[in-house]
Motif scaffolding. Sequence first.
Motif, PDB file in Angstrom:
ATOM      1  N   LEU A   1      75.965  55.048  51.881  1.00  0.00           N
ATOM      2  CA  LEU A   1      75.986  54.783  50.445  1.00  0.00           C
ATOM      3  C   LEU A   1      77.197  53.940  50.034  1.00  0.00           C
ATOM      4  O   LEU A   1      77.112  53.103  49.137  1.00  0.00           O
ATOM      5  CB  LEU A   1      75.986  56.101  49.677  1.00  0.00           C
ATOM      6  CG  LEU A   1      74.731  56.972  49.848  1.00  0.00           C
ATOM      7  CD1 LEU A   1      74.908  58.301  49.125  1.00  0.00           C
ATOM      8  CD2 LEU A   1      73.492  56.241  49.343  1.00  0.00           C
ATOM      9  N   LEU A   2      78.331  54.162  50.706  1.00  0.00           N
ATOM     10  CA  LEU A   2      79.539  53.436  50.363  1.00  0.00           C
ATOM     11  C   LEU A   2      79.507  51.981  50.832  1.00  0.00           C
ATOM     12  O   LEU A   2      80.026  51.091  50.145  1.00  0.00           O
ATOM     13  CB  LEU A   2      80.766  54.125  50.982  1.00  0.00           C
ATOM     14  CG  LEU A   2      81.223  55.445  50.389  1.00  0.00           C
ATOM     15  CD1 LEU A   2      82.388  56.003  51.202  1.00  0.00           C
ATOM     16  CD2 LEU A   2      81.637  55.263  48.942  1.00  0.00           C
ATOM     17  N   ALA A   3      78.932  51.741  51.996  1.00  0.00           N
ATOM     18  CA  ALA A   3      79.043  50.442  52.668  1.00  0.00           C
ATOM     19  C   ALA A   3      78.720  49.244  51.774  1.00  0.00           C
ATOM     20  O   ALA A   3      79.474  48.257  51.760  1.00  0.00           O
ATOM     21  CB  ALA A   3      78.175  50.426  53.926  1.00  0.00           C
ATOM     22  N   PRO A   4      77.625  49.230  51.023  1.00  0.00           N
ATOM     23  CA  PRO A   4      77.284  48.027  50.259  1.00  0.00           C
ATOM     24  C   PRO A   4      77.934  47.931  48.886  1.00  0.00           C
ATOM     25  O   PRO A   4      77.763  46.922  48.193  1.00  0.00           O
ATOM     26  CB  PRO A   4      75.762  48.144  50.105  1.00  0.00           C
ATOM     27  CG  PRO A   4      75.511  49.615  50.042  1.00  0.00           C
ATOM     28  CD  PRO A   4      76.552  50.246  50.931  1.00  0.00           C
ATOM     29  N   LEU A   5      78.688  48.958  48.457  1.00  0.00           N
ATOM     30  CA  LEU A   5      79.117  49.008  47.065  1.00  0.00           C
ATOM     31  C   LEU A   5      80.055  47.872  46.682  1.00  0.00           C
ATOM     32  O   LEU A   5      79.962  47.323  45.580  1.00  0.00           O
ATOM     33  CB  LEU A   5      79.792  50.352  46.770  1.00  0.00           C
ATOM     34  CG  LEU A   5      78.869  51.575  46.759  1.00  0.00           C
ATOM     35  CD1 LEU A   5      79.645  52.818  46.335  1.00  0.00           C
ATOM     36  CD2 LEU A   5      77.678  51.346  45.820  1.00  0.00           C
ATOM     37  N   GLY A   6      80.979  47.485  47.567  1.00  0.00           N
ATOM     38  CA  GLY A   6      81.911  46.418  47.223  1.00  0.00           C
ATOM     39  C   GLY A   6      81.211  45.091  47.023  1.00  0.00           C
ATOM     40  O   GLY A   6      81.413  44.411  46.003  1.00  0.00           O
ATOM     41  N   TRP A   7      80.374  44.737  47.974  1.00  0.00           N
ATOM     42  CA  TRP A   7      79.645  43.465  47.914  1.00  0.00           C
ATOM     43  C   TRP A   7      78.723  43.446  46.688  1.00  0.00           C
ATOM     44  O   TRP A   7      78.714  42.488  45.921  1.00  0.00           O
ATOM     45  CB  TRP A   7      78.845  43.278  49.192  1.00  0.00           C
ATOM     46  CG  TRP A   7      78.308  41.900  49.416  1.00  0.00           C
ATOM     47  CD1 TRP A   7      78.909  40.877  50.098  1.00  0.00           C
ATOM     48  CD2 TRP A   7      77.040  41.388  48.979  1.00  0.00           C
ATOM     49  NE1 TRP A   7      78.107  39.765  50.110  1.00  0.00           N
ATOM     50  CE2 TRP A   7      76.954  40.053  49.426  1.00  0.00           C
ATOM     51  CE3 TRP A   7      75.986  41.923  48.257  1.00  0.00           C
ATOM     52  CZ2 TRP A   7      75.832  39.253  49.176  1.00  0.00           C
ATOM     53  CZ3 TRP A   7      74.873  41.129  47.996  1.00  0.00           C
ATOM     54  CH2 TRP A   7      74.814  39.814  48.445  1.00  0.00           C
ATOM     55  N   LEU A   8      77.974  44.539  46.508  1.00  0.00           N
ATOM     56  CA  LEU A   8      77.042  44.592  45.382  1.00  0.00           C
ATOM     57  C   LEU A   8      77.769  44.614  44.041  1.00  0.00           C
ATOM     58  O   LEU A   8      77.296  44.019  43.062  1.00  0.00           O
ATOM     59  CB  LEU A   8      76.154  45.835  45.499  1.00  0.00           C
ATOM     60  CG  LEU A   8      75.112  45.830  46.625  1.00  0.00           C
ATOM     61  CD1 LEU A   8      74.391  47.172  46.674  1.00  0.00           C
ATOM     62  CD2 LEU A   8      74.115  44.689  46.435  1.00  0.00           C
TER      63      LEU A   8
ATOM     64  N   CYS B   1      84.211  49.271  54.938  1.00  0.00           N
ATOM     65  CA  CYS B   1      83.140  48.310  54.661  1.00  0.00           C
ATOM     66  C   CYS B   1      83.052  48.030  53.169  1.00  0.00           C
ATOM     67  O   CYS B   1      82.834  46.888  52.751  1.00  0.00           O
ATOM     68  CB  CYS B   1      81.818  48.845  55.189  1.00  0.00           C
ATOM     69  SG  CYS B   1      80.460  47.663  55.070  1.00  0.00           S
ATOM     70  N   LEU B   2      83.228  49.058  52.353  1.00  0.00           N
ATOM     71  CA  LEU B   2      83.225  48.863  50.901  1.00  0.00           C
ATOM     72  C   LEU B   2      84.315  47.866  50.490  1.00  0.00           C
ATOM     73  O   LEU B   2      84.048  46.913  49.740  1.00  0.00           O
ATOM     74  CB  LEU B   2      83.442  50.209  50.206  1.00  0.00           C
ATOM     75  CG  LEU B   2      83.385  50.237  48.678  1.00  0.00           C
ATOM     76  CD1 LEU B   2      83.029  51.638  48.205  1.00  0.00           C
ATOM     77  CD2 LEU B   2      84.699  49.822  48.031  1.00  0.00           C
ATOM     78  N   ILE B   3      85.529  48.068  51.001  1.00  0.00           N
ATOM     79  CA  ILE B   3      86.625  47.168  50.637  1.00  0.00           C
ATOM     80  C   ILE B   3      86.398  45.782  51.249  1.00  0.00           C
ATOM     81  O   ILE B   3      86.600  44.752  50.596  1.00  0.00           O
ATOM     82  CB  ILE B   3      87.969  47.747  51.112  1.00  0.00           C
ATOM     83  CG1 ILE B   3      88.199  49.119  50.487  1.00  0.00           C
ATOM     84  CG2 ILE B   3      89.110  46.810  50.746  1.00  0.00           C
ATOM     85  CD1 ILE B   3      89.412  49.850  51.033  1.00  0.00           C
ATOM     86  N   GLY B   4      85.942  45.749  52.499  1.00  0.00           N
ATOM     87  CA  GLY B   4      85.667  44.468  53.135  1.00  0.00           C
ATOM     88  C   GLY B   4      84.589  43.677  52.425  1.00  0.00           C
ATOM     89  O   GLY B   4      84.591  42.441  52.455  1.00  0.00           O
TER      90      GLY B   4
END
Length: 415
Positions: free
Chosen positions: A259-266, A219-222
């Motif tokens: 915690l990881l899931a939103p990091l890429g988008w944010l 999800c982070l990369i996506g």
Amino acid sequence: MDVAAEDGRDERTSPGSLPVTDGRRVPTGPERTDPTTTDPTTTDRPTRSGPLRALALAWPALLGYAAVRAVGLVVLGIWAEARGLSFDALLTDRYDSRWYLQIATLGYDRAENLHSNMAFFPLYPGLVAFFGDSWAMDLRQAAITVSWVAALAAAWGLFAIGNHLQDRRTGVLLAVLWGVVPHAVVENLAYTEAIFTAFAAWALYAVLTERWLTAGVLCLIGGLTRPTASSLVAVVGLAALVALIRRRGPWWRPLVAMLLAPLGWLAFVAWVADRTGRADGWFLIQGKGWNSSFDGGAFTWSRTGDVLDHPSRLAHYLVVLVLLTALTLFVLSIMDRQPWPLLLYSGLLLVTTIGAAGYYHSKGRFLLPAFALLLPVAGALAGARRGRAYPVLILLTAISAYCGGYLMLVWTSSP
């Protein structure tokens, strides 16, 4: 993308038992047994036995998907040649493709005007630049390679979900159906729909099988692929939170995923904010620079009324058809009691697509990652008597091939 188990739990299904998914048992019935094999373990989760075993299970889905997309591309190539146009240029030199190649070549601009290329997320052009610089291919070849490999990875992920929830045949049909939707040609262009669908499919598969670290990383990369990754971030984050509250398995795994899931988008939105000197920099570019905002569906409702009340182009009728079909399939998905992460993911994509103002002609393309909406159709075809699915798939392949040619050669805007 192998999403091997993280906690070592035995998830095997004994012969004749019902697979468990999302806390409930899914009926399969005798008609759900794949007639091509007598091995009762073929409906197990494919990654349990490693990548080779997973590929052995998934190859019909990959072959079927590649076959239907090959038909569409051959039709497009013949049509383009008849018009004296370059097939390669069609795939890499239209609208959003130009922007991605510009970013891969020159990087991001400084937003001197609001029509900035910072509206586009960085993962796809970054991969294109990497392979274009590091491998024996130019940027255009790299762009197509990334898209086509991502499309196959997405088809594999769709198979994994369909096989996990129902059976192998459903997984195969789900992958093939994704390749014959009206806007499927975009899956083979230098666009981001294919690569986002790949990350979304495998992240959701990881959620359904409770592989939380895998789900969080994917999800982070996506989240670096496109704005609508916000729907995936919400689903993975909420599913991890629910697992954390329920204390199923090691508590820290869903916590890390959450915690990881939103990091890429944010991270990208924050980077644009820093680069523009405004906290709302990305949203400002998206809204005022690219005329894309959220109005709750008023624009979509108004434009749909205009299309149905006045002579319109086929591309607009296709959008109406896709939107109405998507809403119907969402209702059927609810009636089929799909696992709630898939329902929420589909629902959020529908909300962001229908609720967005602007780019009416692209709304069908925006729904390409909403693959879970095809599960009711895949399940129905899988349950039909053997052989009856083929005429339906042949018809859909022909329609999709024509629609792809129309969107690329007749329609004058972005597909």
